[in-house]
Design a protein around this motif. Structure first.
Motif, PDB file in Angstrom:
ATOM      1  N   UNK A  75      -1.037  -4.642  -2.523  1.00 41.46           N
ATOM      2  CA  UNK A  75      -0.333  -3.757  -1.592  1.00 41.46           C
ATOM      3  C   UNK A  75      -0.098  -2.389  -2.216  1.00 41.46           C
ATOM      4  N   UNK A  76       0.349  -2.380  -3.474  1.00 37.02           N
ATOM      5  CA  UNK A  76       0.592  -1.119  -4.176  1.00 37.02           C
ATOM      6  C   UNK A  76      -0.696  -0.323  -4.305  1.00 37.02           C
ATOM      7  N   UNK A  77      -1.777  -0.988  -4.685  1.00 38.61           N
ATOM      8  CA  UNK A  77      -3.064  -0.309  -4.825  1.00 38.61           C
ATOM      9  C   UNK A  77      -3.549   0.257  -3.497  1.00 38.61           C
ATOM     10  N   UNK A  78      -3.426  -0.529  -2.444  1.00 43.95           N
ATOM     11  CA  UNK A  78      -3.853  -0.073  -1.119  1.00 43.95           C
ATOM     12  C   UNK A  78      -3.042   1.133  -0.662  1.00 43.95           C
ATOM     13  N   UNK A  79      -1.729   1.051  -0.791  1.00 41.00           N
ATOM     14  CA  UNK A  79      -0.880   2.155  -0.366  1.00 41.00           C
ATOM     15  C   UNK A  79      -1.118   3.404  -1.200  1.00 41.00           C
ATOM     16  N   UNK A  80      -1.412   3.220  -2.469  1.00 47.32           N
ATOM     17  CA  UNK A  80      -1.678   4.369  -3.342  1.00 47.32           C
ATOM     18  C   UNK A  80      -2.902   5.145  -2.900  1.00 47.32           C
ATOM     19  N   UNK A  81      -3.838   4.458  -2.273  1.00 43.45           N
ATOM     20  CA  UNK A  81      -5.089   5.105  -1.894  1.00 43.45           C
ATOM     21  C   UNK A  81      -4.957   6.009  -0.667  1.00 43.45           C
ATOM     22  N   UNK A  82      -3.942   5.772   0.170  1.00 40.66           N
ATOM     23  CA  UNK A  82      -3.847   6.587   1.389  1.00 40.66           C
ATOM     24  C   UNK A  82      -2.435   7.001   1.761  1.00 40.66           C
ATOM     25  N   UNK A  83      -1.476   6.750   0.931  1.00 41.87           N
ATOM     26  CA  UNK A  83      -0.076   6.959   1.277  1.00 41.87           C
ATOM     27  C   UNK A  83       0.203   8.385   1.760  1.00 41.87           C
ATOM     28  N   UNK A  84       0.865   8.465   2.903  1.00 39.41           N
ATOM     29  CA  UNK A  84       1.237   9.745   3.499  1.00 39.41           C
ATOM     30  C   UNK A  84       2.725  10.023   3.388  1.00 39.41           C
TER      31      UNK A  84
END
Length: 70
Positions: free
Chosen positions: A31-40
């Motif tokens: 989850x952290x990795x995924x959010x890091x890739x596109x977090x707005x």
């Protein structure tokens, strides 16, 4: 101090096997990795902070169990 004593960690995670905690930690890390890739920002930032906090306590419990098994 982080507020997570060995006794508190043991009480929080006593119903989970080590294998289950490893799965939970892997899910938080994904989850952290995924959010890091596109977090707005906004909701994503909050979700990432929650995942980081939760992964930290799970990681501490896994380390506690390793120490206890030695």
């Amino acid at each position: 101090m982080n507020g997570y004593t060995d006794e508190r960690l043991e009480a929080i995670y006593s119903n989970h096997t080590t294998e289950r905690l490893e799965e939970i930690l892997a899910n938080f890390q994904a989850t952290i990795e995924e959010l890091s890739s596109y977090m707005n920002g906004g909701a994503e930032l909050l979700q990432m902070r929650i995942a980081r906090n939760n992964s930290h306590s799970v990681s501490l419990e896994l380390h506690r169990r390793k120490r206890a098994s030695k």
